[in-house]
Scaffold this motif. Sequence first.
Motif, PDB file in Angstrom:
ATOM      1  N   ASN A  48       1.205  -0.792   0.022  1.00 17.01           N
ATOM      2  CA  ASN A  48       0.439  -0.099  -0.085  1.00 17.01           C
ATOM      3  C   ASN A  48       0.589   1.176  -0.137  1.00 17.01           C
ATOM      4  O   ASN A  48       1.820   1.198   1.060  1.00 17.01           O
ATOM      5  CB  ASN A  48      -0.984   0.073   1.535  1.00 17.01           C
ATOM      6  N   VAL A  49       0.543   2.490  -0.538  1.00 12.95           N
ATOM      7  CA  VAL A  49       1.435   3.093  -1.346  1.00 12.95           C
ATOM      8  C   VAL A  49       0.638   4.443  -0.872  1.00 12.95           C
ATOM      9  O   VAL A  49      -0.498   4.752  -1.042  1.00 12.95           O
ATOM     10  CB  VAL A  49       1.785   3.595  -2.166  1.00 12.95           C
ATOM     11  N   ILE A  50       1.745   5.206   0.054  1.00  9.90           N
ATOM     12  CA  ILE A  50       0.889   6.497   0.520  1.00  9.90           C
ATOM     13  C   ILE A  50       1.930   7.742   0.024  1.00  9.90           C
ATOM     14  O   ILE A  50       2.819   7.640   0.060  1.00  9.90           O
ATOM     15  CB  ILE A  50      -0.075   6.838   1.919  1.00  9.90           C
ATOM     16  N   VAL A  51       1.829   9.310  -0.415  1.00 12.94           N
ATOM     17  CA  VAL A  51       2.254   9.966  -0.392  1.00 12.94           C
ATOM     18  C   VAL A  51       2.004  10.656  -0.374  1.00 12.94           C
ATOM     19  O   VAL A  51       1.179  11.635  -0.590  1.00 12.94           O
ATOM     20  CB  VAL A  51       2.059   9.321  -2.654  1.00 12.94           C
ATOM     21  N   ILE A  52       3.169  12.217   0.365  1.00 13.77           N
ATOM     22  CA  ILE A  52       2.979  13.139   0.975  1.00 13.77           C
ATOM     23  C   ILE A  52       3.937  14.399  -0.020  1.00 13.77           C
ATOM     24  O   ILE A  52       4.565  13.534  -0.277  1.00 13.77           O
ATOM     25  CB  ILE A  52       3.669  13.845   2.276  1.00 13.77           C
ATOM     26  N   ASP A  53       3.259  15.222  -1.144  1.00 14.48           N
ATOM     27  CA  ASP A  53       3.875  16.072  -1.676  1.00 14.48           C
ATOM     28  C   ASP A  53       2.931  17.335  -2.102  1.00 14.48           C
ATOM     29  O   ASP A  53       2.079  17.833  -1.884  1.00 14.48           O
ATOM     30  CB  ASP A  53       3.947  15.113  -3.788  1.00 14.48           C
ATOM     31  N   ASN A  54       3.892  17.880  -1.526  1.00 18.12           N
ATOM     32  CA  ASN A  54       3.051  19.942  -2.034  1.00 18.12           C
ATOM     33  C   ASN A  54       3.323  20.949  -4.131  1.00 18.12           C
ATOM     34  O   ASN A  54       3.010  21.818  -4.075  1.00 18.12           O
ATOM     35  CB  ASN A  54       4.003  20.687  -1.740  1.00 18.12           C
ATOM     36  N   LYS A  97      -3.463   5.563  -9.377  1.00 18.44           N
ATOM     37  CA  LYS A  97      -4.114   5.731  -8.754  1.00 18.44           C
ATOM     38  C   LYS A  97      -4.665   5.025  -7.744  1.00 18.44           C
ATOM     39  O   LYS A  97      -5.081   5.196  -6.857  1.00 18.44           O
ATOM     40  CB  LYS A  97      -5.829   5.141  -9.937  1.00 18.44           C
ATOM     41  N   ARG A  98      -4.443   4.126  -7.786  1.00 22.54           N
ATOM     42  CA  ARG A  98      -3.832   3.455  -6.375  1.00 22.54           C
ATOM     43  C   ARG A  98      -3.211   3.716  -4.914  1.00 22.54           C
ATOM     44  O   ARG A  98      -3.419   3.191  -3.989  1.00 22.54           O
ATOM     45  CB  ARG A  98      -3.088   1.680  -6.929  1.00 22.54           C
ATOM     46  N   ILE A  99      -2.629   4.753  -5.874  1.00 22.47           N
ATOM     47  CA  ILE A  99      -2.082   5.893  -4.413  1.00 22.47           C
ATOM     48  C   ILE A  99      -2.826   6.290  -4.000  1.00 22.47           C
ATOM     49  O   ILE A  99      -3.388   7.357  -4.436  1.00 22.47           O
ATOM     50  CB  ILE A  99      -0.967   6.658  -4.873  1.00 22.47           C
TER      51      ILE A  99
END
Length: 308
Positions: free
Chosen positions: A28-34, A45-47
């Motif tokens: 499971n991939v979670i991304v934080i990005d500004n 799309k699965r992120i």
Amino acid sequence: MKQNILITGGAGFIGSNLADKLLELSHNVIVIDNLSSGSKKNLDKRIKFYKMDICDAKIVKVFAKENIDIVFHLAAQINVRDSVKDPIADAKTNILGSLNILENCRNFNVKKVIFSSSGGTIYGDAKIIPTSENSPEIPESPYGIAKLSVEKYLNYYFKSFGLNFVVLRLANVYGPRQNPKGEAGVVAIFTDKMLAKKEVVINGSGGQTRDYVFVDDVVLACKMAMESSKTGIFNVGTGVETDVNFIFSEIKKSTNSECKEIHGPENIGELQRSCLDFSKIKTTFSWQPKYDFKSGLAKTINWFKKKI
């Protein structure tokens, strides 16, 4: 084993390539990005995506909700020249923002942090090339100083709280999705300009060397660091010096460009040589680069051509 993995800066060049690999491995991939330099277009799309700055106190909500096992910390102010112009802004993002991530890792029992550091700036004007992890750390820019500071904080969090870490001191990474509008990605900048039939300017003599490592090799190093129980600092490079004039001529040939070789003023304070010894990561993780410069460049140029 399926894990919840957070990538800070995951919509960027290296982060999005890493995200694809982690999805392929069924995590499971979670991304934080500004999105200051990254793009949502880079993300599958699965992120699960959070548009957020690493300095934001609300990051605690992401950690509270997502039950994160592993953090890849790639988010950063990446422009060395900007760090020179405004070292306070650089430190706010690259040191205080990193501490915000590390505090949340500690408070929410994250198992491991893999940090993308800078092999190209940490060692400064190294006396021995290729340069090993045992070489003196003498960064000559606020950017390099900030990266080294975070490495020291990671050691503190490990010793004090048992937060496992791996530092990957990356050489000059290139490949698909690199932003050609940045200041560090000479391969992306030259390729983009030549395909667009624009003028390319080489800073200084063009004899300055760097160690260019292909992004797929960096992603493999990240995967191995995550899966290993080892903690420590590792160079990720090829051990090969490549100069800017060679890059210019190779890209010119590969793109059938007719642009002339124009030299502008050199960047004041720019390192003349940089190249990393990767013996330690080869011994510890059995990692070594699969791509030489020409094969990595071919894949990169093909990606840029499809983008036009």
